[in-house]
Design a protein around this motif. Structure first.
Motif, PDB file in Angstrom:
ATOM      1  N   GLY A 167      -6.051   3.370 -12.652  1.00 54.23           N
ATOM      2  CA  GLY A 167      -7.002   2.292 -12.375  1.00 54.23           C
ATOM      3  C   GLY A 167      -6.304   0.984 -12.056  1.00 54.23           C
ATOM      4  O   GLY A 167      -6.714   0.239 -11.174  1.00 54.23           O
ATOM      5  N   TYR A 168      -5.219   0.698 -12.787  1.00 52.43           N
ATOM      6  CA  TYR A 168      -4.459  -0.528 -12.514  1.00 52.43           C
ATOM      7  C   TYR A 168      -3.803  -0.461 -11.140  1.00 52.43           C
ATOM      8  O   TYR A 168      -3.723  -1.466 -10.435  1.00 52.43           O
ATOM      9  CB  TYR A 168      -3.381  -0.744 -13.567  1.00 52.43           C
ATOM     10  N   LEU A 169      -3.306   0.716 -10.768  1.00 53.78           N
ATOM     11  CA  LEU A 169      -2.592   0.835  -9.495  1.00 53.78           C
ATOM     12  C   LEU A 169      -3.532   0.695  -8.303  1.00 53.78           C
ATOM     13  O   LEU A 169      -3.113   0.252  -7.240  1.00 53.78           O
ATOM     14  CB  LEU A 169      -1.848   2.173  -9.426  1.00 53.78           C
ATOM     15  N   VAL A 170      -4.792   1.068  -8.471  1.00 49.22           N
ATOM     16  CA  VAL A 170      -5.749   0.908  -7.387  1.00 49.22           C
ATOM     17  C   VAL A 170      -5.899  -0.573  -7.039  1.00 49.22           C
ATOM     18  O   VAL A 170      -6.020  -0.947  -5.882  1.00 49.22           O
ATOM     19  CB  VAL A 170      -7.117   1.532  -7.772  1.00 49.22           C
ATOM     20  N   ASN A 171      -5.866  -1.433  -8.055  1.00 53.04           N
ATOM     21  CA  ASN A 171      -5.965  -2.885  -7.842  1.00 53.04           C
ATOM     22  C   ASN A 171      -4.654  -3.557  -8.214  1.00 53.04           C
ATOM     23  O   ASN A 171      -4.633  -4.591  -8.862  1.00 53.04           O
ATOM     24  CB  ASN A 171      -7.095  -3.468  -8.689  1.00 53.04           C
ATOM     25  N   SER A 172      -3.535  -3.013  -7.807  1.00 51.51           N
ATOM     26  CA  SER A 172      -2.231  -3.505  -8.248  1.00 51.51           C
ATOM     27  C   SER A 172      -1.963  -4.943  -7.835  1.00 51.51           C
ATOM     28  O   SER A 172      -1.213  -5.643  -8.499  1.00 51.51           O
ATOM     29  CB  SER A 172      -1.117  -2.586  -7.720  1.00 51.51           C
ATOM     30  N   ARG A 230       1.236   6.469  -6.829  1.00 54.14           N
ATOM     31  CA  ARG A 230       0.064   7.278  -7.162  1.00 54.14           C
ATOM     32  C   ARG A 230       0.369   8.764  -7.005  1.00 54.14           C
ATOM     33  O   ARG A 230      -0.003   9.575  -7.855  1.00 54.14           O
ATOM     34  CB  ARG A 230      -1.106   6.877  -6.266  1.00 54.14           C
ATOM     35  N   ASP A 231       1.088   9.112  -5.932  1.00 50.25           N
ATOM     36  CA  ASP A 231       1.451  10.513  -5.722  1.00 50.25           C
ATOM     37  C   ASP A 231       2.365  11.016  -6.828  1.00 50.25           C
ATOM     38  O   ASP A 231       2.225  12.153  -7.305  1.00 50.25           O
ATOM     39  CB  ASP A 231       2.120  10.699  -4.356  1.00 50.25           C
ATOM     40  N   GLN A 232       3.299  10.165  -7.259  1.00 49.55           N
ATOM     41  CA  GLN A 232       4.184  10.554  -8.366  1.00 49.55           C
ATOM     42  C   GLN A 232       3.379  10.741  -9.641  1.00 49.55           C
ATOM     43  O   GLN A 232       3.603  11.703 -10.390  1.00 49.55           O
ATOM     44  CB  GLN A 232       5.261   9.481  -8.581  1.00 49.55           C
ATOM     45  N   LEU A 233       2.437   9.831  -9.877  1.00 47.74           N
ATOM     46  CA  LEU A 233       1.617   9.940 -11.084  1.00 47.74           C
ATOM     47  C   LEU A 233       0.733  11.187 -11.041  1.00 47.74           C
ATOM     48  O   LEU A 233       0.494  11.817 -12.071  1.00 47.74           O
ATOM     49  CB  LEU A 233       0.760   8.692 -11.262  1.00 47.74           C
ATOM     50  N   LEU A 290       0.826  -1.205   0.000  1.00 48.03           N
ATOM     51  CA  LEU A 290       0.000   0.000   0.000  1.00 48.03           C
ATOM     52  C   LEU A 290       0.860   1.253   0.000  1.00 48.03           C
ATOM     53  O   LEU A 290       0.563   2.218  -0.720  1.00 48.03           O
ATOM     54  CB  LEU A 290      -0.938  -0.009   1.209  1.00 48.03           C
ATOM     55  N   ALA A 291       1.932   1.251   0.779  1.00 47.65           N
ATOM     56  CA  ALA A 291       2.832   2.412   0.795  1.00 47.65           C
ATOM     57  C   ALA A 291       3.464   2.621  -0.569  1.00 47.65           C
ATOM     58  O   ALA A 291       3.585   3.749  -1.054  1.00 47.65           O
ATOM     59  CB  ALA A 291       3.912   2.223   1.859  1.00 47.65           C
TER      60      ALA A 291
END
Length: 192
Positions: A152-157, A78-81, A71-72
């Motif tokens: 979207g992919y990163l949310v369910n990575s 996500r923050d970088q994106l 998660l971290a």
């Protein structure tokens, strides 16, 4: 005495002394053995159950630590994106402004092209700028669309292979970097 000797003796010793006292003692030992066996079985079951709970809690703690790390990592990506997306949005806005300015300049060049022959060269240059501008706009749109898909992919990575997700992310970064480089080149050409 004759009377006594003529009769058969019916006297028998009482057996209640030693044998009668043993049964409560044997019964108490049997009951104690049953209770001890029950307590031993209960202790074994309790010990086995406690061991199973220990193993289960250790595995759960390990899974929780792994999930926290994942998660971290996803949060950091996500923050970088988001930062890249914000920068791309600013660049797209800048490109829209440049396109608007270019359209105004193109209109002005068309009105002056009949008066001066030199303006023909500038019109060709502006056409090149317009083509570059459209190309940069398309590249930026593709980059933003790919970043939205990646989000979207990163949310369910956890549902995806991390190597494939990394390769996909690198492909997006390569496309976005190319769009940024083309945008910078266009800005330099427009600055003269």
């Amino acid at each position: 005495m004759d009377e006594d000797s003529g009769e058969e003796s019916s006297w028998q010793p009482e057996i209640t002394g030693v044998g009668g006292r043993r049964w409560p003692f044997i019964l108490a030992i049997v009951v104690l053995l049953i209770v001890a066996a029950g307590m031993g079985a209960g202790f074994a079951y309790s010990n086995s159950s406690a061991q199973a709970w220990r193993e289960s809690s250790t595995q759960a703690a390990s899974d929780l630590a792994s999930t926290r790390q994942d998660l971290a990592s996803v949060t950091q990506e996500r923050d970088q994106l988001r930062g890249v997306r914000d920068e791309l949005t600013r660049t797209q806005s800048s490109l829209a402004d440049m396109t608007s300015q270019f359209n105004a300049v193109s209109d002005r060049i068309r009105s002056l092209s009949n008066e001066k022959a030199q303006i023909g060269d500038q019109a060709a240059l502006m056409t090149e700028f317009l083509a570059m501008s459209h190309q940069v706009t398309q590249e930026m749109d593709q980059c933003i669309s790919a970043l939205q898909t990646l989000e979207g992919y990163l949310v369910n990575s956890r549902s995806y292979d991390s190597v494939s997700l990394g390769n996909y992310t690198q492909g997006i970064n390569k496309g976005c970097n190319q769009a940024r480089a083309d945008s910078d080149a266009l800005s330099k050409k427009l600055a003269g």
